[in-house]
Write an enzyme that holds these catalytic residues in place. Sequence first.
Site, short mmCIF file in Angstrom:
data_model
loop_
_atom_site.label_atom_id
_atom_site.label_comp_id
_atom_site.label_asym_id
_atom_site.label_seq_id
_atom_site.Cartn_x
_atom_site.Cartn_y
_atom_site.Cartn_z
N ARG A 100 0.82 -1.20 0.00
CA ARG A 100 0.00 0.00 0.00
C ARG A 100 0.85 1.25 0.00
O ARG A 100 0.49 2.27 -0.56
CB ARG A 100 -0.90 -0.04 1.24
CG ARG A 100 -1.62 1.26 1.54
CD ARG A 100 -2.75 1.07 2.54
NE ARG A 100 -3.71 0.08 2.02
CZ ARG A 100 -4.49 -0.67 2.79
NH1 ARG A 100 -4.44 -0.58 4.09
NH2 ARG A 100 -5.33 -1.53 2.24
N TYR A 101 1.97 1.21 0.70
CA TYR A 101 2.84 2.38 0.85
C TYR A 101 4.04 2.21 -0.08
O TYR A 101 4.39 1.09 -0.45
CB TYR A 101 3.31 2.50 2.30
CG TYR A 101 2.18 2.64 3.29
CD1 TYR A 101 1.48 3.85 3.42
CD2 TYR A 101 1.81 1.57 4.09
CE1 TYR A 101 0.45 3.97 4.34
CE2 TYR A 101 0.77 1.69 5.01
CZ TYR A 101 0.10 2.89 5.14
OH TYR A 101 -0.91 3.01 6.04
N ARG A 104 7.31 -0.07 1.62
CA ARG A 104 7.21 -1.19 2.55
C ARG A 104 5.98 -2.03 2.28
O ARG A 104 4.99 -1.54 1.73
CB ARG A 104 7.18 -0.69 4.01
CG ARG A 104 6.09 0.31 4.32
CD ARG A 104 6.59 1.24 5.43
NE ARG A 104 5.53 2.11 5.97
CZ ARG A 104 5.16 3.24 5.39
NH1 ARG A 104 5.67 3.61 4.24
NH2 ARG A 104 4.23 3.98 5.94
N CYS A 113 -2.44 -18.12 15.51
CA CYS A 113 -2.11 -17.24 16.63
C CYS A 113 -2.11 -18.05 17.91
O CYS A 113 -2.69 -19.14 17.98
CB CYS A 113 -3.16 -16.12 16.74
SG CYS A 113 -2.85 -14.78 15.59
N CYS A 117 -7.85 -13.09 19.40
CA CYS A 117 -8.41 -11.87 19.97
C CYS A 117 -9.80 -11.67 19.38
O CYS A 117 -9.98 -11.76 18.16
CB CYS A 117 -7.55 -10.67 19.59
SG CYS A 117 -5.84 -10.83 20.11
N CYS A 120 -10.05 -9.03 16.56
CA CYS A 120 -9.04 -9.16 15.49
C CYS A 120 -9.47 -8.45 14.21
O CYS A 120 -10.61 -8.55 13.80
CB CYS A 120 -8.79 -10.63 15.19
SG CYS A 120 -7.57 -10.88 13.88
N ARG A 122 -8.33 -9.20 11.31
CA ARG A 122 -8.46 -10.21 10.25
C ARG A 122 -9.41 -11.32 10.71
O ARG A 122 -9.25 -12.49 10.40
CB ARG A 122 -7.08 -10.77 9.86
CG ARG A 122 -6.14 -9.69 9.41
CD ARG A 122 -4.99 -10.08 8.53
NE ARG A 122 -4.24 -8.84 8.28
CZ ARG A 122 -3.16 -8.47 8.97
NH1 ARG A 122 -2.65 -9.26 9.92
NH2 ARG A 122 -2.57 -7.31 8.71
N ASP A 280 -10.48 -0.94 14.23
CA ASP A 280 -11.01 -0.92 12.86
C ASP A 280 -12.46 -1.40 12.85
O ASP A 280 -12.83 -2.25 13.65
CB ASP A 280 -10.16 -1.84 11.96
CG ASP A 280 -8.73 -1.34 11.83
OD1 ASP A 280 -8.54 -0.12 11.75
OD2 ASP A 280 -7.80 -2.18 11.82
N ASP A 317 -6.62 3.76 10.85
CA ASP A 317 -6.40 3.18 9.52
C ASP A 317 -7.65 3.48 8.71
O ASP A 317 -8.73 2.99 9.03
CB ASP A 317 -6.14 1.67 9.64
CG ASP A 317 -5.03 1.20 8.71
OD1 ASP A 317 -4.86 1.83 7.65
OD2 ASP A 317 -4.35 0.21 9.04
N LYS A 324 -2.90 4.56 7.13
CA LYS A 324 -2.93 5.11 8.49
C LYS A 324 -2.75 6.62 8.46
O LYS A 324 -1.90 7.13 7.72
CB LYS A 324 -1.79 4.50 9.31
CG LYS A 324 -1.92 3.00 9.50
CD LYS A 324 -0.73 2.46 10.29
CE LYS A 324 -0.74 0.96 10.42
NZ LYS A 324 -0.52 0.24 9.14
C1 LIG Z 1 0.39 -0.68 9.05
C2 LIG Z 1 0.85 -1.10 7.72
C3 LIG Z 1 2.19 -0.96 7.35
C4 LIG Z 1 3.24 -0.38 8.27
O1 LIG Z 1 2.96 0.96 8.53
P1 LIG Z 1 3.96 1.85 9.43
O2 LIG Z 1 3.21 3.12 9.63
O3 LIG Z 1 5.21 2.01 8.64
O4 LIG Z 1 4.20 1.11 10.71
C5 LIG Z 1 2.55 -1.35 6.07
N1 LIG Z 1 1.65 -1.84 5.21
C6 LIG Z 1 0.35 -1.98 5.53
C7 LIG Z 1 -0.59 -2.50 4.52
C8 LIG Z 1 -0.09 -1.61 6.80
O5 LIG Z 1 -1.38 -1.77 7.14
#
Ligand SMILES: *Cc1c(COP(=O)(O)O)cnc(C)c1O
Length: 356
Positions: A100-101, A104, A113, A117, A120, A122, A280, A317, A324
Amino acid sequence: MKSPMVHPGPEAPWRTILSQSITAPRNLPPSIKTDRKALEAVTARYPMQINPYYLGLIQETGDPIYKQCIPDIREISDEAGVEDPLNEEGDSPVPGLTHRYPDRVLFLVSSRCAMHCRFCNRKRKVGRESMVSGGSIREGLSYIKSHKEIRDVLLSGGDPLLLNNGKLAEILTQLKEMPHVEIIRIGTRIPCTLPQRITPRLAHLLGRFKPLYINVHFNHPREITPAASLACGRLADAGIPLGCQTVLLKGVNDQPEVIMTLMQKLLTIRVRPYYLFQADPVRGTSHFWTPLQRGMEIMSVLQGHTSGLCVPHFAVDLFAGGGKVLLLPEYVVKRTPHWLTVKNYAGKIYRHPILD
Ligand SMILES: *Cc1c(COP(=O)(O)O)cnc(C)c1O
Protein backbone atom coordinates in the site's frame (compact mmCIF):
# COMPACT_ATOMS: atom_id res chain seq x y z
CA MET A 1 -9.36 -30.16 23.08
CA LYS A 2 -8.79 -32.57 25.94
CA SER A 3 -10.82 -32.02 29.04
CA PRO A 4 -10.41 -31.80 32.01
CA MET A 5 -7.61 -29.39 31.48
CA VAL A 6 -4.34 -29.70 33.29
CA HIS A 7 -2.89 -26.28 33.93
CA PRO A 8 0.74 -26.26 32.92
CA GLY A 9 3.06 -24.25 35.13
CA PRO A 10 4.54 -20.99 33.89
CA GLU A 11 7.73 -22.83 32.96
CA ALA A 12 6.00 -25.42 30.77
CA PRO A 13 7.24 -25.57 27.20
CA TRP A 14 5.26 -23.35 24.89
CA ARG A 15 4.07 -26.19 22.65
CA THR A 16 2.51 -27.91 25.65
CA ILE A 17 0.74 -24.73 26.69
CA LEU A 18 -0.49 -24.10 23.16
CA SER A 19 -1.71 -27.67 22.75
CA GLN A 20 -3.90 -27.25 25.82
CA SER A 21 -5.77 -24.30 24.30
CA ILE A 22 -9.52 -24.26 24.78
CA THR A 23 -11.47 -24.09 21.54
CA ALA A 24 -14.99 -25.08 22.64
CA PRO A 25 -17.10 -23.01 25.04
CA ARG A 26 -18.17 -26.17 26.91
CA ASN A 27 -14.55 -26.69 27.93
CA LEU A 28 -14.18 -23.32 29.61
CA PRO A 29 -13.42 -23.73 33.31
CA PRO A 30 -16.39 -23.37 35.70
CA SER A 31 -14.99 -20.11 37.06
CA ILE A 32 -15.89 -18.47 33.72
CA LYS A 33 -19.49 -17.39 34.04
CA THR A 34 -21.12 -17.34 30.63
CA ASP A 35 -23.85 -18.97 28.56
CA ARG A 36 -21.81 -21.76 26.97
CA LYS A 37 -24.64 -22.91 24.72
CA ALA A 38 -25.13 -19.43 23.23
CA LEU A 39 -21.41 -19.08 22.64
CA GLU A 40 -21.35 -22.21 20.46
CA ALA A 41 -23.19 -20.20 17.79
CA VAL A 42 -20.51 -17.53 17.97
CA THR A 43 -17.56 -19.92 17.77
CA ALA A 44 -19.12 -21.71 14.79
CA ARG A 45 -18.56 -18.47 12.88
CA TYR A 46 -15.58 -16.96 14.68
CA PRO A 47 -13.43 -19.67 16.26
CA MET A 48 -12.21 -19.38 19.83
CA GLN A 49 -8.74 -20.31 20.99
CA ILE A 50 -7.40 -19.48 24.43
CA ASN A 51 -4.25 -21.00 25.81
CA PRO A 52 -4.02 -21.71 29.56
CA TYR A 53 -1.41 -19.00 30.15
CA TYR A 54 -3.61 -16.21 28.81
CA LEU A 55 -6.75 -17.75 30.34
CA GLY A 56 -4.95 -17.69 33.69
CA LEU A 57 -4.73 -13.90 33.53
CA ILE A 58 -8.52 -13.58 33.87
CA GLN A 59 -9.44 -12.54 37.39
CA GLU A 60 -13.18 -12.21 36.98
CA THR A 61 -15.96 -12.50 34.45
CA GLY A 62 -16.05 -9.50 32.14
CA ASP A 63 -12.65 -8.11 33.08
CA PRO A 64 -10.32 -6.65 30.41
CA ILE A 65 -8.56 -9.97 29.83
CA TYR A 66 -11.85 -11.88 29.65
CA LYS A 67 -13.24 -9.45 27.09
CA GLN A 68 -10.28 -9.88 24.77
CA CYS A 69 -10.50 -13.68 24.56
CA ILE A 70 -13.96 -14.97 25.56
CA PRO A 71 -16.51 -14.80 22.70
CA ASP A 72 -19.44 -12.42 23.03
CA ILE A 73 -22.91 -13.09 21.63
CA ARG A 74 -22.90 -9.61 20.07
CA GLU A 75 -20.25 -10.74 17.58
CA ILE A 76 -22.84 -12.51 15.44
CA SER A 77 -25.50 -9.80 15.56
CA ASP A 78 -23.17 -7.01 14.48
CA GLU A 79 -24.50 -5.33 11.34
CA ALA A 80 -22.28 -2.25 11.45
CA GLY A 81 -18.89 -3.74 10.72
CA VAL A 82 -17.53 -4.82 7.36
CA GLU A 83 -15.39 -7.86 6.51
CA ASP A 84 -12.25 -6.14 5.18
CA PRO A 85 -12.58 -2.44 6.08
CA LEU A 86 -8.94 -1.70 5.27
CA ASN A 87 -9.30 -3.26 1.82
CA GLU A 88 -6.16 -5.35 2.35
CA GLU A 89 -7.22 -7.69 -0.42
CA GLY A 90 -7.63 -4.77 -2.83
CA ASP A 91 -3.98 -3.72 -2.41
CA SER A 92 -2.71 -7.26 -2.65
CA PRO A 93 -0.61 -8.02 -5.75
CA VAL A 94 -0.07 -11.63 -4.61
CA PRO A 95 -2.05 -13.53 -1.95
CA GLY A 96 -1.00 -12.72 1.61
CA LEU A 97 0.97 -9.58 0.73
CA THR A 98 -0.32 -5.99 0.88
CA HIS A 99 1.66 -3.30 -0.89
CA ARG A 100 0.00 0.00 0.00
CA TYR A 101 2.84 2.38 0.85
CA PRO A 102 5.76 3.24 -1.43
CA ASP A 103 8.64 1.59 0.39
CA ARG A 104 7.21 -1.19 2.55
CA VAL A 105 4.93 -4.20 2.47
CA LEU A 106 2.82 -6.20 4.88
CA PHE A 107 3.60 -9.89 4.40
CA LEU A 108 1.48 -12.59 6.06
CA VAL A 109 3.64 -15.60 6.86
CA SER A 110 1.55 -17.53 9.40
CA SER A 111 -2.13 -18.40 9.75
CA ARG A 112 -2.04 -19.25 13.42
CA CYS A 113 -2.11 -17.24 16.63
CA ALA A 114 -1.46 -18.19 20.24
CA MET A 115 -4.85 -16.71 21.18
CA HIS A 116 -7.73 -15.49 19.05
CA CYS A 117 -8.41 -11.87 19.97
CA ARG A 118 -12.12 -11.22 19.72
CA PHE A 119 -11.45 -7.82 18.12
CA CYS A 120 -9.04 -9.16 15.49
CA ASN A 121 -8.95 -7.07 12.33
CA ARG A 122 -8.46 -10.21 10.25
CA LYS A 123 -11.41 -11.82 12.00
CA ARG A 124 -12.85 -12.84 8.64
CA LYS A 125 -9.98 -15.29 8.24
CA VAL A 126 -8.37 -16.21 11.54
CA GLY A 127 -8.79 -19.84 12.50
CA ARG A 128 -11.05 -20.53 9.53
CA GLU A 129 -9.19 -20.32 6.30
CA SER A 130 -5.50 -20.61 5.79
CA MET A 131 -4.13 -17.15 5.09
CA VAL A 132 -0.81 -18.58 4.18
CA SER A 133 0.65 -21.56 2.35
CA GLY A 134 4.10 -22.63 1.22
CA GLY A 135 3.08 -21.31 -2.19
CA SER A 136 1.94 -17.88 -0.93
CA ILE A 137 5.19 -17.44 1.00
CA ARG A 138 7.24 -18.31 -2.10
CA GLU A 139 5.19 -15.90 -4.22
CA GLY A 140 5.47 -13.15 -1.60
CA LEU A 141 9.24 -13.54 -1.40
CA SER A 142 9.59 -13.41 -5.14
CA TYR A 143 7.39 -10.27 -5.32
CA ILE A 144 9.62 -8.57 -2.75
CA LYS A 145 12.74 -9.70 -4.58
CA SER A 146 11.59 -8.18 -7.86
CA HIS A 147 10.36 -4.89 -6.33
CA LYS A 148 13.53 -3.00 -5.51
CA GLU A 149 11.59 -0.09 -4.00
CA ILE A 150 10.70 -2.25 -0.98
CA ARG A 151 13.16 -1.43 1.79
CA ASP A 152 11.04 -2.52 4.78
CA VAL A 153 9.21 -5.84 5.09
CA LEU A 154 6.67 -6.24 7.86
CA LEU A 155 5.95 -9.87 8.73
CA SER A 156 2.53 -10.53 10.19
CA GLY A 157 -0.24 -13.12 10.06
CA GLY A 158 -1.51 -14.85 12.19
CA ASP A 159 1.57 -14.65 14.33
CA PRO A 160 4.97 -15.06 12.65
CA LEU A 161 6.51 -16.29 15.91
CA LEU A 162 4.29 -19.38 15.84
CA LEU A 163 6.31 -20.65 12.90
CA ASN A 164 8.93 -23.13 13.96
CA ASN A 165 12.48 -21.84 14.23
CA GLY A 166 13.59 -23.50 10.99
CA LYS A 167 10.81 -22.01 8.87
CA LEU A 168 11.23 -18.58 10.44
CA ALA A 169 14.99 -18.63 9.85
CA GLU A 170 14.41 -19.66 6.24
CA ILE A 171 12.11 -16.69 5.52
CA LEU A 172 14.37 -14.23 7.35
CA THR A 173 17.45 -15.56 5.56
CA GLN A 174 15.86 -15.09 2.16
CA LEU A 175 14.81 -11.53 2.99
CA LYS A 176 18.25 -10.76 4.37
CA GLU A 177 19.81 -11.84 1.09
CA MET A 178 17.87 -9.19 -0.85
CA PRO A 179 20.12 -6.11 -0.89
CA HIS A 180 17.24 -3.62 -1.24
CA VAL A 181 15.50 -4.91 1.93
CA GLU A 182 17.14 -2.67 4.53
CA ILE A 183 15.06 -3.63 7.55
CA ILE A 184 12.72 -6.40 8.62
CA ARG A 185 9.88 -5.97 11.09
CA ILE A 186 7.80 -8.57 12.89
CA GLY A 187 4.36 -7.85 14.32
CA THR A 188 3.58 -10.35 17.06
CA ARG A 189 1.33 -10.80 20.06
CA ILE A 190 3.35 -13.74 21.39
CA PRO A 191 5.29 -11.83 24.11
CA CYS A 192 1.86 -10.99 25.54
CA THR A 193 -0.19 -14.10 24.86
CA LEU A 194 2.41 -16.89 25.01
CA PRO A 195 5.65 -15.39 26.35
CA GLN A 196 7.12 -18.87 26.94
CA ARG A 197 7.66 -19.04 23.15
CA ILE A 198 10.42 -16.44 23.48
CA THR A 199 13.10 -18.93 24.43
CA PRO A 200 16.79 -17.93 24.63
CA ARG A 201 17.22 -19.95 21.45
CA LEU A 202 14.53 -18.00 19.55
CA ALA A 203 15.89 -14.66 20.78
CA HIS A 204 19.35 -15.70 19.59
CA LEU A 205 17.98 -16.76 16.19
CA LEU A 206 16.15 -13.45 15.71
CA GLY A 207 19.24 -11.54 16.79
CA ARG A 208 21.06 -12.86 13.71
CA PHE A 209 18.82 -10.82 11.41
CA LYS A 210 19.49 -7.29 12.61
CA PRO A 211 18.39 -4.67 11.81
CA LEU A 212 15.21 -6.37 12.94
CA TYR A 213 12.43 -4.51 14.75
CA ILE A 214 9.61 -6.18 16.64
CA ASN A 215 6.26 -4.63 17.40
CA VAL A 216 4.49 -6.37 20.26
CA HIS A 217 0.85 -5.92 21.22
CA PHE A 218 -0.25 -5.31 24.80
CA ASN A 219 -3.63 -3.77 25.56
CA HIS A 220 -3.84 -3.78 29.34
CA PRO A 221 -1.38 -3.34 32.24
CA ARG A 222 -2.42 -6.73 33.65
CA GLU A 223 -0.89 -8.39 30.59
CA ILE A 224 2.52 -7.20 31.73
CA THR A 225 3.47 -10.20 33.85
CA PRO A 226 6.88 -11.46 34.96
CA ALA A 227 6.76 -13.96 32.07
CA ALA A 228 6.02 -11.18 29.54
CA SER A 229 8.77 -9.07 31.04
CA LEU A 230 11.25 -11.95 30.72
CA ALA A 231 10.25 -12.49 27.07
CA CYS A 232 10.67 -8.83 26.14
CA GLY A 233 13.95 -8.63 28.05
CA ARG A 234 15.32 -11.58 26.06
CA LEU A 235 14.44 -9.91 22.76
CA ALA A 236 15.87 -6.58 23.88
CA ASP A 237 19.07 -8.28 25.09
CA ALA A 238 19.37 -9.87 21.64
CA GLY A 239 19.58 -6.34 20.25
CA ILE A 240 16.04 -6.09 18.90
CA PRO A 241 14.27 -2.76 19.45
CA LEU A 242 10.70 -3.32 20.66
CA GLY A 243 7.66 -1.19 19.91
CA CYS A 244 4.06 -1.72 20.95
CA GLN A 245 0.89 -1.44 18.92
CA THR A 246 -2.05 -1.10 21.28
CA VAL A 247 -5.68 -1.13 20.15
CA LEU A 248 -8.15 1.13 21.89
CA LEU A 249 -11.03 -1.10 23.02
CA LYS A 250 -14.23 -0.21 24.81
CA GLY A 251 -14.41 -1.78 28.25
CA VAL A 252 -10.79 -2.96 28.03
CA ASN A 253 -8.57 0.11 27.97
CA ASP A 254 -10.66 3.16 27.00
CA GLN A 255 -9.85 4.99 30.22
CA PRO A 256 -6.93 7.46 30.19
CA GLU A 257 -5.53 6.07 33.48
CA VAL A 258 -5.44 2.54 32.06
CA ILE A 259 -3.56 3.62 28.93
CA MET A 260 -1.21 5.81 30.98
CA THR A 261 -0.33 2.90 33.29
CA LEU A 262 0.06 0.55 30.34
CA MET A 263 2.42 2.90 28.50
CA GLN A 264 4.51 3.52 31.62
CA LYS A 265 4.76 -0.20 32.37
CA LEU A 266 5.75 -0.96 28.78
CA LEU A 267 8.84 1.21 29.19
CA THR A 268 9.80 -0.75 32.30
CA ILE A 269 9.90 -3.94 30.20
CA ARG A 270 11.94 -2.09 27.53
CA VAL A 271 9.11 -1.66 25.04
CA ARG A 272 8.65 1.76 23.44
CA PRO A 273 4.97 2.58 22.66
CA TYR A 274 4.56 3.00 18.88
CA TYR A 275 0.90 3.19 17.87
CA LEU A 276 -2.37 3.51 19.74
CA PHE A 277 -4.92 2.35 17.18
CA GLN A 278 -8.51 3.29 16.81
CA ALA A 279 -10.24 -0.12 16.49
CA ASP A 280 -11.01 -0.92 12.86
CA PRO A 281 -14.69 -1.26 11.88
CA VAL A 282 -14.43 -5.01 11.38
CA ARG A 283 -17.63 -7.06 11.31
CA GLY A 284 -18.22 -8.82 14.61
CA THR A 285 -16.33 -6.29 16.69
CA SER A 286 -18.66 -3.27 17.02
CA HIS A 287 -19.09 -3.79 20.78
CA PHE A 288 -15.41 -2.78 21.12
CA TRP A 289 -15.60 0.49 19.21
CA THR A 290 -14.90 3.81 20.88
CA PRO A 291 -15.74 7.29 19.56
CA LEU A 292 -12.78 8.88 17.74
CA GLN A 293 -12.84 11.66 20.30
CA ARG A 294 -11.92 9.18 23.05
CA GLY A 295 -8.53 8.50 21.51
CA MET A 296 -7.76 12.21 21.27
CA GLU A 297 -8.82 12.78 24.87
CA ILE A 298 -6.53 9.96 25.95
CA MET A 299 -3.65 11.45 23.95
CA SER A 300 -4.15 14.81 25.60
CA VAL A 301 -4.03 13.15 29.02
CA LEU A 302 -0.68 11.53 28.13
CA GLN A 303 1.10 14.31 26.25
CA GLY A 304 3.05 16.51 28.64
CA HIS A 305 1.71 14.77 31.72
CA THR A 306 4.13 11.86 31.42
CA SER A 307 7.44 11.10 29.66
CA GLY A 308 7.36 11.69 25.93
CA LEU A 309 8.67 8.13 25.58
CA CYS A 310 5.32 6.91 26.92
CA VAL A 311 3.33 8.70 24.25
CA PRO A 312 2.40 6.61 21.20
CA HIS A 313 1.01 7.98 17.94
CA PHE A 314 -2.76 7.79 17.79
CA ALA A 315 -3.43 6.19 14.41
CA VAL A 316 -6.57 5.55 12.46
CA ASP A 317 -6.40 3.18 9.52
CA LEU A 318 -8.68 4.83 6.99
CA PHE A 319 -11.68 3.02 5.66
CA ALA A 320 -11.36 1.35 2.26
CA GLY A 321 -7.58 1.32 2.19
CA GLY A 322 -6.62 4.95 2.67
CA GLY A 323 -3.87 3.88 5.03
CA LYS A 324 -2.93 5.11 8.49
CA VAL A 325 -3.23 8.72 9.50
CA LEU A 326 -2.16 10.23 12.81
CA LEU A 327 -4.65 12.30 14.75
CA LEU A 328 -3.60 14.83 17.36
CA PRO A 329 -5.55 16.73 19.97
CA GLU A 330 -5.98 20.36 18.86
CA TYR A 331 -3.46 22.59 20.64
CA VAL A 332 -3.66 25.60 18.34
CA VAL A 333 -6.49 27.82 19.49
CA LYS A 334 -6.00 30.70 17.04
CA ARG A 335 -3.68 31.65 14.18
CA THR A 336 -2.85 35.21 13.09
CA PRO A 337 -0.07 36.19 10.61
CA HIS A 338 2.54 36.60 13.35
CA TRP A 339 1.23 34.75 16.37
CA LEU A 340 -0.16 31.39 17.28
CA THR A 341 -2.40 31.11 20.29
CA VAL A 342 -1.67 27.71 21.78
CA LYS A 343 -3.00 25.70 24.69
CA ASN A 344 -0.31 23.81 26.62
CA TYR A 345 -0.71 20.33 28.11
CA ALA A 346 -2.13 21.76 31.32
CA GLY A 347 -4.74 23.85 29.51
CA LYS A 348 -3.00 27.22 29.94
CA ILE A 349 -3.08 29.58 26.96
CA TYR A 350 0.16 31.02 25.48
CA ARG A 351 0.99 33.25 22.55
CA HIS A 352 3.86 31.99 20.45
CA PRO A 353 5.58 33.96 17.64
CA ILE A 354 5.52 32.53 14.12
CA LEU A 355 9.01 33.22 12.77
CA ASP A 356 9.15 33.26 9.03
C1 LIG B 1 0.39 -0.68 9.05
C2 LIG B 1 0.85 -1.10 7.72
C3 LIG B 1 2.19 -0.96 7.35
C4 LIG B 1 3.24 -0.38 8.27
O1 LIG B 1 2.96 0.96 8.53
P1 LIG B 1 3.96 1.85 9.43
O2 LIG B 1 3.21 3.12 9.63
O3 LIG B 1 5.21 2.01 8.64
O4 LIG B 1 4.20 1.11 10.71
C5 LIG B 1 2.55 -1.35 6.07
N1 LIG B 1 1.65 -1.84 5.21
C6 LIG B 1 0.35 -1.98 5.53
C7 LIG B 1 -0.59 -2.50 4.52
C8 LIG B 1 -0.09 -1.61 6.80
O5 LIG B 1 -1.38 -1.77 7.14
